[in-house]
Enzyme design. Structure first.
Site, PDB file in Angstrom:
ATOM      1  N   ASP A  19      87.752  49.919  24.503  1.00  0.00           N
ATOM      2  CA  ASP A  19      89.194  50.172  24.515  1.00  0.00           C
ATOM      3  C   ASP A  19      89.372  51.657  24.817  1.00  0.00           C
ATOM      4  O   ASP A  19      88.413  52.442  24.739  1.00  0.00           O
ATOM      5  CB  ASP A  19      89.802  49.827  23.146  1.00  0.00           C
ATOM      6  N   SER A  20      90.604  52.039  25.106  1.00  0.00           N
ATOM      7  CA  SER A  20      90.892  53.460  25.279  1.00  0.00           C
ATOM      8  C   SER A  20      90.646  54.225  23.983  1.00  0.00           C
ATOM      9  O   SER A  20      90.540  55.449  24.000  1.00  0.00           O
ATOM     10  CB  SER A  20      92.353  53.638  25.683  1.00  0.00           C
TER      11      SER A  20
HETATM   12  N1  DGL Z   1      94.763  49.547  23.024  1.00  0.00           N
HETATM   13  C1  DGL Z   1      95.257  49.845  24.346  1.00  0.00           C
HETATM   14  C2  DGL Z   1      95.990  48.641  24.900  1.00  0.00           C
HETATM   15  O1  DGL Z   1      95.727  47.548  24.445  1.00  0.00           O
HETATM   16  C3  DGL Z   1      96.031  51.120  24.330  1.00  0.00           C
HETATM   17  C4  DGL Z   1      96.128  51.723  25.678  1.00  0.00           C
HETATM   18  C5  DGL Z   1      96.413  53.203  25.665  1.00  0.00           C
HETATM   19  O2  DGL Z   1      95.509  53.963  25.344  1.00  0.00           O
HETATM   20  O3  DGL Z   1      97.517  53.584  26.029  1.00  0.00           O
HETATM   21  O4  DGL Z   1      96.795  48.750  25.789  1.00  0.00           O
END
Ligand code: DGL
Length: 267
Positions: free
Chosen positions: A15-16
């Site tokens: 994930d980010s």
């Molecule tokens: N958890 C990410 C998502 O599901 C967050 C993305 C972000 O870092 O903006 O979109």
């Protein structure tokens, strides 16, 4: 060369930032004997404020890293990266099974009684063609209120807000959904399940919040069964981050009850 049937392979999850821990939690419950490696790209979060090219490039770098670490399957535990980059990533690694996470529009449509649905997500996801297509294909008969939540990923990542601070921030995003009288809210970002209680406080107990983590875990398990050649062992989960390992360790302990410390990596 990557082989999808590597017997000792693991599932790489990214994930980010820390939000994908909500998907990791579901994966650990569904696949307890499977080695998992979670990479939080927190040094580059939030993806939702980055360009499409940036998100695609970061996602590709992360996948390269996961493959080097022994991944033979990847779960993109990020709606934004899935929405913006999964097509390119699948084209680049055609042999690699890649499961993505998308806003749960379909389950929301199945659940709503009054035909009014809200979607909370990052700016990029809200503005994406992929979400538009999901809505056209599944929610044409519903009234859908889309709400971007700038700043919310940062607030969750930093853990700086207490419950009342988070309640205040969420008011801005939940207000339009309340005004539209939605009875179902899609949590279209994997960070948001960690503030689901506060969203529920705003929306009231009768509104259903839709999180797709269990569905993603189920899909992952089905794909994994087809490629894993090694019997499940005791299973282990490693945590890595491009940001602060203390933050990831603390949140993994708080949210998933995990005790092992996270490692820092540079990508
Ligand atoms: N958890 C990410 C998502 O599901 C967050 C993305 C972000 O870092 O903006 O979109």
């Amino acid at each position: 060369m990557h082989s999808p049937a590597t017997p000792s392979g693991l599932i790489g999850v990214f994930d980010s930032g820390v939000g994908g821990l909500s998907v990791l939690r579901a994966l650990r419950a569904r696949l307890p004997g499977t080695p998992l490696l979670y990479l939080a790209d927190s040094g580059y979060a939030p993806y939702g404020d980055r360009t499409v090219e940036d998100v695609a490039q970061r996602s590709a770098l992360v996948i390269e890293h996961l493959l080097q670490q022994g991944a033979c399957m990847v779960v993109i535990a990020c709606n934004t990266a899935t929405t913006l980059a999964i097509g390119d990533l699948r084209a680049r690694w055609p042999q690699l099974p890649i499961v993505g996470v998308e806003p749960g529009v379909k389950p929301a449509v199945l659940h709503t009684r009054n035909g009014r649905i809200g979607v909370l997500a990052t700016r990029r996801t809200i503005a994406s063609e992929r979400l538009q297509r999901l809505l056209q294909d599944h929610a044409a008969a519903c009234e859908v209120t889309l709400q971007a939540c700038p700043g919310l990923v940062d607030a969750i990542e930093s853990g700086m807000l207490d419950e009342e601070g988070m309640f205040g921030l969420l008011g801005e995003f939940c207000g339009p959904l309340k005004a539209a009288q939605v009875d179902t809210v899609v949590l279209g970002c994997t960070h948001y399940p960690f503030v689901a209680d506060t969203i529920q406080r705003w929306m009231g107990p009768d509104v259903l919040l839709v999180d797709t983590a269990d569905a993603v875990a189920e899909r992952t398990a089905a794909v994994w069964q087809g490629i894993a050649t090694a019997p499940g062992g005791p299973g282990s989960t490693r945590l890595q981050t491009t940001g602060d390992p203390i933050v990831l360790s603390r949140l993994a302990a708080r949210w998933l009850g995990m005790e092992q410390p996270a490692e820092r990596v540079s990508l």
